[in-house]
Write a protein that holds these residues in place. Structure first.
Motif, PDB file in Angstrom:
ATOM      1  N   ARG A   1       1.975  -1.957  -7.329  1.00 19.32           N
ATOM      2  CA  ARG A   1       1.026  -1.969  -8.367  1.00 19.32           C
ATOM      3  C   ARG A   1       1.076  -0.560  -8.928  1.00 19.32           C
ATOM      4  NH1 ARG A   1       0.640  -7.134  -7.856  1.00 19.32           N
ATOM      5  NH2 ARG A   1      -0.843  -6.803  -9.658  1.00 19.32           N
ATOM      6  N   LEU A   2       0.418  -0.398  -9.888  1.00 18.86           N
ATOM      7  CA  LEU A   2       0.302   0.999 -10.604  1.00 18.86           C
ATOM      8  C   LEU A   2      -1.124   1.644 -10.237  1.00 18.86           C
ATOM      9  CD1 LEU A   2       1.920   0.453 -13.870  1.00 18.86           C
ATOM     10  CD2 LEU A   2       2.882   0.930 -11.824  1.00 18.86           C
ATOM     11  N   PRO A   3      -1.235   2.599  -9.439  1.00 20.31           N
ATOM     12  CA  PRO A   3      -2.586   3.085  -9.065  1.00 20.31           C
ATOM     13  C   PRO A   3      -3.116   3.878 -10.080  1.00 20.31           C
ATOM     14  CG  PRO A   3      -0.753   4.409  -8.094  1.00 20.31           C
ATOM     15  CD  PRO A   3      -0.162   3.379  -8.716  1.00 20.31           C
ATOM     16  N   ALA A   4      -4.406   3.766 -10.029  1.00 19.54           N
ATOM     17  CA  ALA A   4      -5.255   4.654 -11.086  1.00 19.54           C
ATOM     18  C   ALA A   4      -6.417   5.479 -10.228  1.00 19.54           C
ATOM     19  CB  ALA A   4      -5.769   3.640 -12.145  1.00 19.54           C
ATOM     20  N   THR A   5      -5.942   6.789 -10.013  1.00 23.14           N
ATOM     21  CA  THR A   5      -7.050   7.449  -9.382  1.00 23.14           C
ATOM     22  C   THR A   5      -8.207   8.274  -9.945  1.00 23.14           C
ATOM     23  OG1 THR A   5      -5.798   9.590 -10.070  1.00 23.14           O
ATOM     24  CG2 THR A   5      -4.911   8.539  -8.176  1.00 23.14           C
TER      25      THR A   5
ATOM     26  N   PRO B   1      -2.873  -1.048   5.311  1.00 26.87           N
ATOM     27  CA  PRO B   1      -2.061  -2.102   4.621  1.00 26.87           C
ATOM     28  C   PRO B   1      -2.316  -3.724   5.389  1.00 26.87           C
ATOM     29  CG  PRO B   1      -0.646  -0.407   5.253  1.00 26.87           C
ATOM     30  CD  PRO B   1      -1.942  -0.102   6.268  1.00 26.87           C
ATOM     31  N   ALA B   2      -2.080  -4.731   4.243  1.00 26.89           N
ATOM     32  CA  ALA B   2      -2.038  -5.940   4.954  1.00 26.89           C
ATOM     33  C   ALA B   2      -0.914  -6.041   5.893  1.00 26.89           C
ATOM     34  CB  ALA B   2      -1.816  -6.696   3.549  1.00 26.89           C
ATOM     35  N   PRO B   3      -0.786  -7.074   6.367  1.00 22.27           N
ATOM     36  CA  PRO B   3       0.207  -7.504   7.555  1.00 22.27           C
ATOM     37  C   PRO B   3       1.816  -7.376   7.035  1.00 22.27           C
ATOM     38  CG  PRO B   3      -1.665  -8.821   8.268  1.00 22.27           C
ATOM     39  CD  PRO B   3      -2.141  -8.185   6.868  1.00 22.27           C
ATOM     40  N   SER B   4       1.862  -7.906   5.548  1.00 23.38           N
ATOM     41  CA  SER B   4       2.934  -7.982   4.940  1.00 23.38           C
ATOM     42  C   SER B   4       2.777  -7.398   3.473  1.00 23.38           C
ATOM     43  CB  SER B   4       3.479  -9.414   4.896  1.00 23.38           C
ATOM     44  OG  SER B   4       4.496  -9.345   4.015  1.00 23.38           O
ATOM     45  N   PRO B   5       3.580  -6.601   2.931  1.00 17.17           N
ATOM     46  CA  PRO B   5       3.647  -6.407   1.445  1.00 17.17           C
ATOM     47  C   PRO B   5       4.072  -7.349   0.461  1.00 17.17           C
ATOM     48  CG  PRO B   5       5.601  -5.147   2.575  1.00 17.17           C
ATOM     49  CD  PRO B   5       4.997  -6.090   3.638  1.00 17.17           C
ATOM     50  N   LEU B   6       4.768  -8.504   1.240  1.00 11.34           N
ATOM     51  CA  LEU B   6       5.367  -9.565   0.400  1.00 11.34           C
ATOM     52  C   LEU B   6       4.365 -10.677  -0.025  1.00 11.34           C
ATOM     53  CD1 LEU B   6       8.795  -9.671   2.062  1.00 11.34           C
ATOM     54  CD2 LEU B   6       7.995  -8.361   0.457  1.00 11.34           C
ATOM     55  N   VAL B   7       3.250 -11.063   0.659  1.00 13.37           N
ATOM     56  CA  VAL B   7       2.365 -11.662   0.209  1.00 13.37           C
ATOM     57  C   VAL B   7       0.912 -11.133   0.409  1.00 13.37           C
ATOM     58  CG1 VAL B   7       3.839 -13.587   1.272  1.00 13.37           C
ATOM     59  CG2 VAL B   7       2.319 -12.441   2.782  1.00 13.37           C
ATOM     60  N   PRO B   8       0.073 -12.068  -0.462  1.00 15.45           N
ATOM     61  CA  PRO B   8      -1.333 -11.538  -0.121  1.00 15.45           C
ATOM     62  C   PRO B   8      -2.039 -11.543   1.050  1.00 15.45           C
ATOM     63  CG  PRO B   8      -0.978 -13.163  -2.074  1.00 15.45           C
ATOM     64  CD  PRO B   8       0.211 -13.100  -1.217  1.00 15.45           C
ATOM     65  N   GLY B   9      -2.805 -10.512   1.516  1.00 19.48           N
ATOM     66  CA  GLY B   9      -3.350 -10.288   2.694  1.00 19.48           C
ATOM     67  C   GLY B   9      -4.449  -9.204   2.641  1.00 19.48           C
ATOM     68  N   PRO B  10      -5.397  -9.111   3.531  1.00 19.62           N
ATOM     69  CA  PRO B  10      -6.348  -8.041   3.544  1.00 19.62           C
ATOM     70  C   PRO B  10      -6.019  -6.616   3.587  1.00 19.62           C
ATOM     71  CG  PRO B  10      -6.174  -9.239   5.636  1.00 19.62           C
ATOM     72  CD  PRO B  10      -5.173  -9.872   4.835  1.00 19.62           C
ATOM     73  N   VAL B  11      -6.635  -5.925   2.736  1.00 19.75           N
ATOM     74  CA  VAL B  11      -6.449  -4.427   2.848  1.00 19.75           C
ATOM     75  C   VAL B  11      -7.689  -3.657   3.343  1.00 19.75           C
ATOM     76  CG1 VAL B  11      -5.780  -2.425   1.542  1.00 19.75           C
ATOM     77  CG2 VAL B  11      -4.457  -4.641   1.106  1.00 19.75           C
ATOM     78  N   GLN B  12      -7.740  -2.793   4.135  1.00 24.30           N
ATOM     79  CA  GLN B  12      -9.024  -2.222   4.560  1.00 24.30           C
ATOM     80  C   GLN B  12      -8.875  -0.808   4.301  1.00 24.30           C
ATOM     81  OE1 GLN B  12      -9.668  -1.757   9.031  1.00 24.30           O
ATOM     82  NE2 GLN B  12     -12.123  -2.118   8.777  1.00 24.30           N
ATOM     83  N   VAL B  13     -10.281  -0.411   3.498  1.00 25.41           N
ATOM     84  CA  VAL B  13     -10.192   0.924   3.199  1.00 25.41           C
ATOM     85  C   VAL B  13     -11.553   1.773   3.765  1.00 25.41           C
ATOM     86  CG1 VAL B  13     -10.688   2.357   0.936  1.00 25.41           C
ATOM     87  CG2 VAL B  13      -9.371   0.293   0.755  1.00 25.41           C
ATOM     88  N   LEU B  14     -11.206   2.640   4.567  1.00 22.04           N
ATOM     89  CA  LEU B  14     -12.279   3.340   5.398  1.00 22.04           C
ATOM     90  C   LEU B  14     -12.516   4.762   4.641  1.00 22.04           C
ATOM     91  CD1 LEU B  14     -10.844   2.401   8.851  1.00 22.04           C
ATOM     92  CD2 LEU B  14     -12.189   1.107   7.670  1.00 22.04           C
ATOM     93  N   ALA B  15     -13.693   5.093   4.768  1.00 23.31           N
ATOM     94  CA  ALA B  15     -13.743   6.549   4.108  1.00 23.31           C
ATOM     95  C   ALA B  15     -14.897   7.239   4.682  1.00 23.31           C
ATOM     96  CB  ALA B  15     -14.265   6.477   2.771  1.00 23.31           C
ATOM     97  N   TRP B  16     -14.885   8.591   4.849  1.00 23.04           N
ATOM     98  CA  TRP B  16     -15.671   9.368   5.589  1.00 23.04           C
ATOM     99  C   TRP B  16     -15.995  10.766   4.794  1.00 23.04           C
ATOM    100  CZ3 TRP B  16     -11.251   7.405   7.755  1.00 23.04           C
ATOM    101  CH2 TRP B  16     -11.320   6.389   8.872  1.00 23.04           C
ATOM    102  N   GLY B  17     -16.984  11.165   4.734  1.00 18.72           N
ATOM    103  CA  GLY B  17     -17.516  12.443   4.157  1.00 18.72           C
ATOM    104  C   GLY B  17     -18.706  11.887   2.934  1.00 18.72           C
ATOM    105  N   PRO B  18     -19.137  13.013   2.226  1.00 13.85           N
ATOM    106  CA  PRO B  18     -20.123  12.777   1.219  1.00 13.85           C
ATOM    107  C   PRO B  18     -19.572  11.692   0.012  1.00 13.85           C
ATOM    108  CG  PRO B  18     -20.050  14.935   1.769  1.00 13.85           C
ATOM    109  CD  PRO B  18     -18.946  14.340   2.595  1.00 13.85           C
TER     110      PRO B  18
ATOM    111  N   VAL C   1       0.915  -1.324   0.056  1.00 13.27           N
ATOM    112  CA  VAL C   1      -0.147  -0.058   0.080  1.00 13.27           C
ATOM    113  C   VAL C   1       0.645   1.245  -0.030  1.00 13.27           C
ATOM    114  CG1 VAL C   1      -1.606   1.466   1.416  1.00 13.27           C
ATOM    115  CG2 VAL C   1      -1.872  -1.084   1.118  1.00 13.27           C
ATOM    116  N   ARG C   2       1.824   1.400   0.861  1.00 12.05           N
ATOM    117  CA  ARG C   2       2.525   2.410   0.946  1.00 12.05           C
ATOM    118  C   ARG C   2       3.521   2.737  -0.430  1.00 12.05           C
ATOM    119  NH1 ARG C   2       1.883   4.081   6.301  1.00 12.05           N
ATOM    120  NH2 ARG C   2       1.705   2.279   7.540  1.00 12.05           N
ATOM    121  N   LEU C   3       4.080   1.626  -0.860  1.00 13.61           N
ATOM    122  CA  LEU C   3       4.840   1.774  -2.098  1.00 13.61           C
ATOM    123  C   LEU C   3       3.908   2.119  -3.231  1.00 13.61           C
ATOM    124  CD1 LEU C   3       7.603   1.724  -3.507  1.00 13.61           C
ATOM    125  CD2 LEU C   3       7.073  -0.726  -3.728  1.00 13.61           C
ATOM    126  N   THR C   4       2.780   1.678  -3.445  1.00  8.40           N
ATOM    127  CA  THR C   4       1.788   1.842  -4.527  1.00  8.40           C
ATOM    128  C   THR C   4       1.376   3.419  -4.404  1.00  8.40           C
ATOM    129  OG1 THR C   4       1.039  -0.426  -4.491  1.00  8.40           O
ATOM    130  CG2 THR C   4      -0.458   1.323  -5.383  1.00  8.40           C
TER     131      THR C   4
END
Length: 317
Positions: free
Chosen positions: A121-125, A60-77, A18-21
């Motif tokens: 990964r290559l992010p797409a905003t 982020p997931a517990p490790s950036p080296l293996v697949p793991g859960p990523v949580q996304v939280l959002a606030w606002g309209p 997550v941080r690198l991406t």
């Protein structure tokens, strides 16, 4: 921390750093709109088209080296829309399998960088105007000037982000706010006249530019062609933009002061120009930006020539 207005737990089948991406979206450590903190990466922005503000926290997931859960939280309209676009933001549509199949011909240091950073990964905003604002402020200036210009713009013309954004984080300025900046005020932000003119052109065409998110990157009717048709937006600016808005895996920024030299040294052992860089990258057509990103992570010590540029700072004169 208040309960989020929307959230999602992503379980990708591939590693996601997550941080690198998301790091390519952060303009310096003091960027008021993107911050990497101990709990995750915070982003403050508006949803394209709707203009709804949102604050997002990506844990982020517990490790950036293996697949793991990523949580996304959002606030606002804009929370629901932000969560719906989280997979693209994190580059989960970014398929590296074809690149990996042909990576054996890359230099050892580049292959090692791929092994050590499998979660890149290559992010797409999708946020054309926001990205254009940041990139235009980087045109033909030093790193320090670009970062200072972005901080000034956001702090003086941005708006408060939805709680619980960390202290000091703000929403980027709207196109309307940029259009309202007096010509003399750009000087206070260390922004050059050519940059301020390009910023105003982007702001004036903001609605049409946001619609480009749905177009392909290349081709006669692609995003790059549309962007470079605007005065003040060249190939370098267009490339740096679509790399972030579309996660473009093959778009290389020609015209960069250092990039061609670095790619040349990494792939051939000697410096080169833009044409030489593109020739060296041709074997990885379709994935040239992936190669460039990995070269940046490979630990090369590139040669330096000439004195370091120290531009005069006239902001307080």
């Amino acid at each position: 921390m208040p309960a989020p207005d929307a959230s999602v737990l992503l379980t990708p089948a591939v590693p996601v750093d997550v941080r690198l991406t998301l790091g390519v979206l952060q303009r310096g450590h003091a960027d008021p709109t993107v911050q990497s903190r101990p709990g995750g990466v915070w982003l403050c922005f508006r949803i394209p088209g709707a203009g709804d503000p949102v604050t997002v926290l990506v844990r982020p997931a517990p490790s950036p080296l293996v697949p793991g859960p990523v949580q996304v939280l959002a606030w606002g309209p804009g929370a629901r829309a932000a969560v719906a676009g989280a997979h693209r933001l994190l580059g989960l549509d970014d398929d590296w399998s074809a690149f990996d199949a042909g990576a054996a011909a890359l230099p050892h240091a580049v292959r090692r960088a791929r092994r050590e950073h499998p979660g890149l990964r290559l992010p797409a905003t999708g946020r054309m105007v926001d990205q254009l604002f940041t990139v235009v402020l980087e045109q033909k200036v030093t790193h320090d000037q670009a970062r200072a210009g972005w901080r000034w713009l956001v702090r003086h013309h941005g708006e408060p982000a939805p709680a619980p954004a960390p202290e000091g984080m703000l929403l980027p300025p709207t196109a309307e706010a940029v259009r309202g900046i007096p010509s003399w005020q750009w000087h206070a932000g260390w922004v050059q006249p050519a940059q301020s003119k390009a910023m105003l052109r982007v702001a004036e065409r903001a609605t049409a530019l946001e619609r480009l998110e749905a177009r392909p990157v290349d081709g006669r009717d692609g995003v790059v062609a549309a962007l470079t048709s605007l005065p003040g937006i060249g190939a370098w600016t267009a490339a740096e933009t679509v790399q972030r808005t579309h996660g473009a895996p093959d778009t290389v920024a020609v015209g960069d002061y250092h990039l061609a030299h670095h790619v040349g040294e990494a792939l051939s052992g000697r410096r080169t120009d833009d044409a030489g860089m593109l020739r060296l990258l041709e074997p990885w057509a379709g994935h040239r930006q992936r190669v460039v990103r990995l070269i940046g992570l490979a630990g090369y010590r590139f040669s330096r020539f000439g004195p370091r540029l120290a531009p005069a700072d006239h902001r307080r004169r």
